[in-house]
Design a protein around this motif. Structure first.
Motif, PDB file in Angstrom:
ATOM      1  N   GLN A   1       7.316   4.389  14.796  1.00 59.36           N
ATOM      2  CA  GLN A   1       7.292   5.806  14.923  1.00 59.36           C
ATOM      3  C   GLN A   1       8.286   6.546  13.704  1.00 59.36           C
ATOM      4  O   GLN A   1       8.240   7.573  13.226  1.00 59.36           O
ATOM      5  CB  GLN A   1       7.946   6.280  16.138  1.00 59.36           C
ATOM      6  N   HIS A   2       9.091   5.644  13.256  1.00 62.82           N
ATOM      7  CA  HIS A   2      10.180   6.316  12.262  1.00 62.82           C
ATOM      8  C   HIS A   2       9.788   5.909  10.650  1.00 62.82           C
ATOM      9  O   HIS A   2      10.359   6.426   9.947  1.00 62.82           O
ATOM     10  CB  HIS A   2      11.486   5.838  12.597  1.00 62.82           C
ATOM     11  N   LEU A   3       8.588   5.471  10.510  1.00 60.04           N
ATOM     12  CA  LEU A   3       7.898   5.173   9.296  1.00 60.04           C
ATOM     13  C   LEU A   3       7.169   5.835   8.874  1.00 60.04           C
ATOM     14  O   LEU A   3       6.184   6.692   9.555  1.00 60.04           O
ATOM     15  CB  LEU A   3       7.626   3.929   9.274  1.00 60.04           C
ATOM     16  N   ASN A   4       7.091   6.269   7.645  1.00 59.57           N
ATOM     17  CA  ASN A   4       6.080   7.435   6.827  1.00 59.57           C
ATOM     18  C   ASN A   4       5.051   6.508   6.018  1.00 59.57           C
ATOM     19  O   ASN A   4       5.429   5.825   5.082  1.00 59.57           O
ATOM     20  CB  ASN A   4       6.858   8.132   5.790  1.00 59.57           C
ATOM     21  N   PRO A   5       3.941   6.439   6.750  1.00 64.29           N
ATOM     22  CA  PRO A   5       2.903   5.623   5.945  1.00 64.29           C
ATOM     23  C   PRO A   5       2.427   6.023   4.909  1.00 64.29           C
ATOM     24  O   PRO A   5       1.430   5.502   4.072  1.00 64.29           O
ATOM     25  CB  PRO A   5       1.427   5.723   7.121  1.00 64.29           C
ATOM     26  N   GLU A   6       2.778   7.270   4.524  1.00 59.31           N
ATOM     27  CA  GLU A   6       2.389   7.810   2.836  1.00 59.31           C
ATOM     28  C   GLU A   6       3.140   7.254   1.636  1.00 59.31           C
ATOM     29  O   GLU A   6       2.887   7.499   0.711  1.00 59.31           O
ATOM     30  CB  GLU A   6       2.524   9.364   3.152  1.00 59.31           C
ATOM     31  N   THR A   7       4.237   6.495   2.349  1.00 60.89           N
ATOM     32  CA  THR A   7       5.189   6.015   0.935  1.00 60.89           C
ATOM     33  C   THR A   7       4.591   4.673   0.976  1.00 60.89           C
ATOM     34  O   THR A   7       4.476   4.116   1.866  1.00 60.89           O
ATOM     35  CB  THR A   7       6.650   6.321   1.234  1.00 60.89           C
ATOM     36  N   ARG A   8       5.190   3.875  -0.191  1.00 62.20           N
ATOM     37  CA  ARG A   8       5.049   2.592  -0.527  1.00 62.20           C
ATOM     38  C   ARG A   8       5.901   1.810   0.580  1.00 62.20           C
ATOM     39  O   ARG A   8       5.353   0.667   1.179  1.00 62.20           O
ATOM     40  CB  ARG A   8       5.259   2.313  -1.842  1.00 62.20           C
ATOM     41  N   GLU A   9       7.117   2.250   0.661  1.00 58.40           N
ATOM     42  CA  GLU A   9       8.162   1.665   1.553  1.00 58.40           C
ATOM     43  C   GLU A   9       7.518   1.644   3.072  1.00 58.40           C
ATOM     44  O   GLU A   9       7.711   0.472   3.609  1.00 58.40           O
ATOM     45  CB  GLU A   9       9.520   2.067   1.438  1.00 58.40           C
ATOM     46  N   GLY A  10       7.109   2.805   3.455  1.00 59.07           N
ATOM     47  CA  GLY A  10       6.658   2.991   4.839  1.00 59.07           C
ATOM     48  C   GLY A  10       5.176   2.002   5.050  1.00 59.07           C
ATOM     49  O   GLY A  10       5.338   1.532   6.065  1.00 59.07           O
ATOM     50  N   LYS A  11       4.451   2.084   4.070  1.00 61.18           N
ATOM     51  CA  LYS A  11       3.259   1.258   4.242  1.00 61.18           C
ATOM     52  C   LYS A  11       3.664  -0.420   4.478  1.00 61.18           C
ATOM     53  O   LYS A  11       3.262  -1.208   5.035  1.00 61.18           O
ATOM     54  CB  LYS A  11       2.464   1.376   2.920  1.00 61.18           C
ATOM     55  N   SER A  12       4.804  -0.668   3.522  1.00 63.11           N
ATOM     56  CA  SER A  12       5.006  -2.195   3.715  1.00 63.11           C
ATOM     57  C   SER A  12       5.785  -2.631   4.786  1.00 63.11           C
ATOM     58  O   SER A  12       5.495  -3.432   5.300  1.00 63.11           O
ATOM     59  CB  SER A  12       6.010  -2.360   2.388  1.00 63.11           C
ATOM     60  N   ALA A  13       6.577  -1.681   5.351  1.00 63.05           N
ATOM     61  CA  ALA A  13       7.212  -1.960   6.709  1.00 63.05           C
ATOM     62  C   ALA A  13       6.067  -2.001   7.714  1.00 63.05           C
ATOM     63  O   ALA A  13       6.193  -2.859   8.754  1.00 63.05           O
ATOM     64  CB  ALA A  13       8.331  -0.890   6.735  1.00 63.05           C
ATOM     65  N   LEU A  14       5.315  -0.997   7.755  1.00 62.64           N
ATOM     66  CA  LEU A  14       4.023  -0.882   8.719  1.00 62.64           C
ATOM     67  C   LEU A  14       3.395  -2.497   8.721  1.00 62.64           C
ATOM     68  O   LEU A  14       3.027  -2.992   9.637  1.00 62.64           O
ATOM     69  CB  LEU A  14       3.321   0.180   8.590  1.00 62.64           C
ATOM     70  N   ASP A  15       3.106  -2.780   7.441  1.00 60.43           N
ATOM     71  CA  ASP A  15       2.462  -4.242   7.290  1.00 60.43           C
ATOM     72  C   ASP A  15       2.958  -5.339   8.034  1.00 60.43           C
ATOM     73  O   ASP A  15       2.711  -6.122   8.727  1.00 60.43           O
ATOM     74  CB  ASP A  15       2.107  -4.237   5.798  1.00 60.43           C
ATOM     75  N   ALA A  16       4.417  -5.015   7.781  1.00 61.06           N
ATOM     76  CA  ALA A  16       5.384  -6.221   8.453  1.00 61.06           C
ATOM     77  C   ALA A  16       5.417  -6.050   9.827  1.00 61.06           C
ATOM     78  O   ALA A  16       5.205  -7.206  10.496  1.00 61.06           O
ATOM     79  CB  ALA A  16       6.760  -6.101   7.629  1.00 61.06           C
ATOM     80  N   LEU A  17       5.450  -4.787  10.465  1.00 63.18           N
ATOM     81  CA  LEU A  17       5.454  -4.997  12.063  1.00 63.18           C
ATOM     82  C   LEU A  17       3.968  -5.237  12.386  1.00 63.18           C
ATOM     83  O   LEU A  17       4.054  -5.791  13.484  1.00 63.18           O
ATOM     84  CB  LEU A  17       5.638  -3.216  12.018  1.00 63.18           C
ATOM     85  N   ALA A  18       3.100  -4.986  11.737  1.00 68.56           N
ATOM     86  CA  ALA A  18       1.718  -5.454  12.138  1.00 68.56           C
ATOM     87  C   ALA A  18       1.555  -6.798  12.059  1.00 68.56           C
ATOM     88  O   ALA A  18       0.865  -7.361  13.195  1.00 68.56           O
ATOM     89  CB  ALA A  18       0.717  -4.600  11.285  1.00 68.56           C
ATOM     90  N   GLU A  19       2.129  -7.570  11.104  1.00 69.85           N
ATOM     91  CA  GLU A  19       2.263  -8.949  11.191  1.00 69.85           C
ATOM     92  C   GLU A  19       3.044  -9.519  12.323  1.00 69.85           C
ATOM     93  O   GLU A  19       2.654 -10.431  13.034  1.00 69.85           O
ATOM     94  CB  GLU A  19       2.768  -9.623   9.949  1.00 69.85           C
TER      95      GLU A  19
END
Length: 249
Positions: A17-35
């Protein structure tokens, strides 16, 4: 699997909820959470189990004893593997190949020498790309045939000639821009053994079932699919498909 993992570990949703999927850092963090969610759901257990059986099969094909303490279920799987593959001579294992035409690469499991009945029952003799599968093969026949077709048309590539730290995006980007003389680049390549480009062999060893089944894979169909995938990839890269209207309406 991602939703199941998130349900089992609710903190993953709180972090997302605290990540921004529009940024590169946010996308990378979301990918890690999905894994992490996929792992929490147990999806990687089968993958790790398959990797383990691949390693044990290499002991078998090298004619070496299995590691001390190998589980009884693994021993049964390896016995089934040995019985099913007794008619093969292993000529190569786990080598990386590239296909410049498709701009892809991958590591084949085996190159096998086989002499006996072919796909139509008639005698055949030669080298074949072989691949060990430990999961279900019920719906993956075309994908497997495509994978082996690509291997069969590849060149061996020694990545140690031009090493790169693939974990570092910056190092990888610099490596891609590096200019190398053609004669030096050629030293990384060597010919693939003269394997069949019509047929490959799938070795199906479902984990924990003590059974092993062999399948012929039609590499002619697989190569057509690989070429089709290249065309689709090129089409997806097409820009400017939409042109705005000029003027007001």
């Amino acid at each position: 699997m991602t939703l199941l993992g998130a349900a089992r570990e609710r903190s993953l949703l709180d972090e997302a909820q605290h990540l921004n999927p529009e940024t590169r850092e946010g996308k990378s963090a979301l990918d890690a959470l999905a894994e992490r969610a996929v792992t929490r759901a147990g999806a990687n257990v089968k993958r790790e189990r398959g990797t383990h059986l691949h390693s044990l099969s290499e002991y078998v094909d090298r004619g070496e004893e299995l590691p001390h303490g190998t589980a009884s279920a693994d021993l049964a799987d390896m016995a089934a593997y040995k019985m099913a593959t007794v008619g093969f001579d292993v000529m190569a294992m786990e080598q990386f190949v590239v296909v410049d035409e498709l701009k892809v690469g991958g590591t084949f499991d085996r190159v096998l020498r086989y002499e006996g009945p072919g796909p139509d029952g008639r005698p055949v003799s030669g080298l074949y790309v072989g691949d060990l599968k430990t999961g279900s093969v019920q719906y993956g026949g075309l994908k497997m045939a495509t994978q082996l077709a690509v291997y069969s048309r590849g060149e061996l590539y020694d990545h140690s000639v031009f090493p790169v730290d693939g974990r570092s995006p910056r190092a990888l980007a610099a490596w891609k821009k590096r200019e190398v003389p053609a004669d030096l680049a050629a030293t990384a390549y060597s010919p693939m053994p003269a394997v069949s480009q019509e047929w490959g062999i799938i070795i199906h060893l479902p984990a924990g079932e003590a059974r092993c089944t062999l399948y012929w894979a039609d590499l002619r169909v697989g190569w057509e699919t690989a070429r089709l995938a290249l065309d689709i990839r090129r089409a997806r890269g097409t820009k400017g498909s939409l042109v705005p209207f000029a003027g007001k309406y």
